[in-house]
Design an enzyme around this catalytic site. Structure first.
Site, PDB file in Angstrom:
ATOM      1  CG  ASP A 173      -1.964   1.076   1.213  1.00 41.75           C
ATOM      2  OD1 ASP A 173      -2.156   1.689   0.141  1.00 41.75           O
ATOM      3  OD2 ASP A 173      -2.577   1.324   2.266  1.00 41.75           O
ATOM      4  CE  LYS A 174       6.000   0.186  -4.168  1.00 42.42           C
ATOM      5  NZ  LYS A 174       7.335   0.287  -3.595  1.00 42.42           N
ATOM      6  N   GLY A 220       9.847 -13.929   3.958  1.00 42.44           N
ATOM      7  CA  GLY A 220       9.514 -15.325   3.692  1.00 42.44           C
ATOM      8  C   GLY A 220       8.511 -15.959   4.621  1.00 42.44           C
ATOM      9  CG  ASN A 255      14.784  -2.265  -6.456  1.00 43.93           C
ATOM     10  OD1 ASN A 255      15.618  -2.961  -7.034  1.00 43.93           O
ATOM     11  ND2 ASN A 255      13.761  -2.774  -5.792  1.00 43.93           N
ATOM     12  CB  THR A 256      16.599   4.082  -4.268  1.00 46.24           C
ATOM     13  OG1 THR A 256      15.207   3.948  -4.522  1.00 46.24           O
ATOM     14  CG2 THR A 256      16.984   5.556  -4.300  1.00 46.24           C
ATOM     15  CG  ASN A 305      13.718  -3.653   1.923  1.00 47.59           C
ATOM     16  OD1 ASN A 305      13.114  -4.205   1.003  1.00 47.59           O
ATOM     17  ND2 ASN A 305      13.583  -2.371   2.200  1.00 47.59           N
ATOM     18  CB  SER A 347      14.694   0.187  -1.314  1.00 44.18           C
ATOM     19  OG  SER A 347      14.548  -0.102  -2.691  1.00 44.18           O
ATOM     20  CG  ASN A 350      10.312  -5.056  -5.693  1.00 48.41           C
ATOM     21  OD1 ASN A 350      10.530  -3.855  -5.887  1.00 48.41           O
ATOM     22  ND2 ASN A 350      10.545  -5.637  -4.518  1.00 48.41           N
ATOM     23  N   GLY A 393      11.570   0.575  -7.626  1.00 47.20           N
ATOM     24  CA  GLY A 393      12.287   1.856  -7.501  1.00 47.20           C
ATOM     25  C   GLY A 393      11.424   2.953  -6.901  1.00 47.20           C
ATOM     26  CG  PHE A 394      11.501   4.085  -3.132  1.00 47.83           C
ATOM     27  CD1 PHE A 394      11.132   2.890  -2.527  1.00 47.83           C
ATOM     28  CD2 PHE A 394      12.559   4.810  -2.570  1.00 47.83           C
ATOM     29  CE1 PHE A 394      11.795   2.423  -1.386  1.00 47.83           C
ATOM     30  CE2 PHE A 394      13.223   4.351  -1.436  1.00 47.83           C
ATOM     31  CZ  PHE A 394      12.855   3.156  -0.852  1.00 47.83           C
ATOM     32  CE  LYS A 416      11.417  -3.461   5.010  1.00 49.47           C
ATOM     33  NZ  LYS A 416      10.128  -3.464   4.317  1.00 49.47           N
TER      34      LYS A 416
HETATM   35  C1  LIG Z   1       6.529  -5.732  -4.854  1.00 55.69           C
HETATM   36  C2  LIG Z   1       7.236  -5.329  -3.578  1.00 55.69           C
HETATM   37  C3  LIG Z   1       7.375  -3.987  -3.269  1.00 55.69           C
HETATM   38  C4  LIG Z   1       8.012  -3.614  -2.088  1.00 55.69           C
HETATM   39  N1  LIG Z   1       8.115  -2.287  -1.780  1.00 55.69           N
HETATM   40  C5  LIG Z   1       8.665  -1.918  -0.608  1.00 55.69           C
HETATM   41  C6  LIG Z   1       8.711  -0.559  -0.216  1.00 55.69           C
HETATM   42  O1  LIG Z   1       8.225   0.338  -0.910  1.00 55.69           O
HETATM   43  N2  LIG Z   1       9.302  -0.252   0.968  1.00 55.69           N
HETATM   44  C7  LIG Z   1       9.827  -1.198   1.802  1.00 55.69           C
HETATM   45  O2  LIG Z   1      10.332  -0.862   2.879  1.00 55.69           O
HETATM   46  N3  LIG Z   1       9.771  -2.504   1.464  1.00 55.69           N
HETATM   47  C8  LIG Z   1       9.216  -2.876   0.295  1.00 55.69           C
HETATM   48  N4  LIG Z   1       9.158  -4.200  -0.024  1.00 55.69           N
HETATM   49  C9  LIG Z   1       9.782  -5.198   0.876  1.00 55.69           C
HETATM   50  C10 LIG Z   1       8.760  -5.813   1.843  1.00 55.69           C
HETATM   51  O3  LIG Z   1       8.228  -4.845   2.706  1.00 55.69           O
HETATM   52  C11 LIG Z   1       9.437  -6.917   2.693  1.00 55.69           C
HETATM   53  O4  LIG Z   1      10.440  -6.333   3.491  1.00 55.69           O
HETATM   54  C12 LIG Z   1      10.060  -8.013   1.832  1.00 55.69           C
HETATM   55  O5  LIG Z   1       9.272  -8.280   0.696  1.00 55.69           O
HETATM   56  C13 LIG Z   1      10.241  -9.323   2.616  1.00 55.69           C
HETATM   57  O6  LIG Z   1       9.008  -9.841   3.055  1.00 55.69           O
HETATM   58  P1  LIG Z   1       8.202 -11.001   2.250  1.00 55.69           P
HETATM   59  O7  LIG Z   1       9.193 -12.102   1.998  1.00 55.69           O
HETATM   60  O8  LIG Z   1       7.099 -11.393   3.167  1.00 55.69           O
HETATM   61  O9  LIG Z   1       7.717 -10.383   1.000  1.00 55.69           O
HETATM   62  C14 LIG Z   1       8.529  -4.602  -1.215  1.00 55.69           C
HETATM   63  C15 LIG Z   1       8.363  -5.957  -1.535  1.00 55.69           C
HETATM   64  C16 LIG Z   1       7.732  -6.336  -2.704  1.00 55.69           C
HETATM   65  C17 LIG Z   1       7.566  -7.796  -3.006  1.00 55.69           C
END
Ligand SMILES: Cc1cc2nc3c(=O)[nH]c(=O)nc-3n(C[C@H](O)[C@H](O)[C@H](O)COP(=O)(O)O)c2cc1C
Length: 351
Positions: free
Chosen positions: A63-64, A291, A174-175, A241, A172, A109, A112-113, A212
């Site tokens: 929910d960005k 995970g 991606n930045t 992350n 992240s 993914n 890139g924010f 984070k």
């Molecule tokens: C599609 C996608 C977008 C994400 N965007 C963000 C983000 O904007 N900011 C952030 O702190 N983490 C972001 N994450 C990371 C997740 O918050 C989480 O830390 C990471 O996916 C590990 O948890 P999971 O294995 O349950 O997915 C993103 C993850 C995914 C899959």
């Protein structure tokens, strides 16, 4: 068969990003039935003066733009983290930029924010009904920012008072350059500035500031981070992350660039979590992410030192019904260990 299992073949016909937008639209229009908030004496706890009905939260990135936190709370999450938001709107990297690795139960993914920026985000949070549940705001820096530290300062100033906790996302992949803020000096500087803003805010309650971090940290980097967050008395740490590692993957899309999440991240992120619990001597509240797709994994993170857990990728494969299932499984595991509340299990593996 759950509603999600029925709609999954339909959603998987679309690209992951399109499936995500369909899900956001469905949530916005109230098309997903709310399962009501999930409460249990075993699973509830108070942290930072906030009452968490259960320990399973929605991780940042779903929910960005803070548009669907309310229906996501209705899916049974104990808390929802919105964002990452950057000061200015930005479109993110070129598409395609999200990949399903079904064989590995994982996601890559490189978004890139992509987000609509602070003005829109603040407007969304201003509409909030506080009674619905706990909301976190996750803030980041714009890709083209000349002063990334200042982006966090701008972000925190704007969102203070609008959410229950604030996450500083410096992890992240991606930045470009963002993860460098995890380095000792840069982190020290960043946290000093943010603490001044938070401590100076005239609010009834001091909201928690949480950092984070990435899972791709060596032991020296973990020690440095622990030292700095203890120095600044941070309220919490989210571990972790997405990872840059690609170990053990079998899916055809495994070599796409970006951050990997889902099943292959579980062990790695849980190890860093456990290490951070030892390094911070249990003095910092930890949130375990990476995970989690069942109660045993959530419980393993709690026993490793997490007070709360979060998930995102497992939703792609299992849908929102998973939240209730995980909570029920954690409750069973607590009972099996002869415990009467989640707080008794936190860090148990270290005792
Ligand atoms: C599609 C996608 C977008 C994400 N965007 C963000 C983000 O904007 N900011 C952030 O702190 N983490 C972001 N994450 C990371 C997740 O918050 C989480 O830390 C990471 O996916 C590990 O948890 P999971 O294995 O349950 O997915 C993103 C993850 C995914 C899959």
């Amino acid at each position: 068969m759950s509603l999600y299992n029925l709609s999954k073949p339909f959603l998987f016909m679309f690209s992951p990003e399109m499936a995500h937008s369909i899900a956001i639209k469905a949530l916005k229009f109230g098309l997903l039935p709310s399962s009501g908030s999930l409460k249990s004496a075993f699973l509830s706890q108070n942290l930072w003066g906030l009452h968490f009905p259960n320990p399973v939260g929605l991780a940042a990135g779903f929910d960005k733009n803070a548009e669907v936190y309310s229906p996501m709370l209705g899916q049974g999450f104990g808390f929802v983290e919105t964002g990452t938001v950057t000061p200015l709107p930005q479109s993110g990297n070129d598409k395609p930029r999200i990949f399903r690795l079904s064989q590995d139960q994982a996601v890559i993914n490189r978004l890139g924010f992509n987000n609509q920026g602070l003005d829109y985000y603040v407007h969304q949070l201003e509409k909030r009904n506080i009674a619905e549940g706990i909301i976190g705001a996750n803030i980041g820096a714009n890709k083209l920012s000349e002063n990334p530290i200042n982006d966090y300062v701008i972000g925190l100033k704007r969102v203070l008072g609008l959410a229950d906790y604030f996450t500083i996302n410096i992890s992240s992949p991606n930045t470009p350059g963002l993860r460098a803020l995890q380095g000792k000096e840069a982190l020290d500087q960043l946290l000093s500035k943010l603490k001044i803003i938070r401590d100076g805010a005239k609010l009834d309650k001091m909201p928690p500031l949480i950092l984070k971090i990435a899972p791709d940290l060596n032991s020296q980097e973990c020690e440095d981070i622990a030292e700095i967050i203890l120095k600044h008395q941070m309220d919490g740490l989210i571990v972790s992350n997405t990872t840059l590692s690609r170990d053990g993957l079998t899916s055809p899309l495994k070599d796409e660039s970006g951050g990997l999440s889902g099943a292959p991240l579980f062990e790695m992120s849980t190890k860093v979590l456990s290490n951070m619990y030892s390094l911070t001597k249990g003095k910092i509240t930890l949130i375990g992410v990476g995970g989690v797709s069942n109660g045993a994994q959530a419980y393993a993170k709690i026993r490793a030192g997490a007070s709360l857990v979060q998930l995102y990728s497992a939703l792609v494969y299992h849908g929102p019904g998973l939240v209730r299932k995980i909570n029920a499984e954690i409750e069973e595991l607590l009972k099996k260990d002869g415990l009467s509340n989640i707080t008794e299990a936190i860090g148990l593996d270290h005792k």
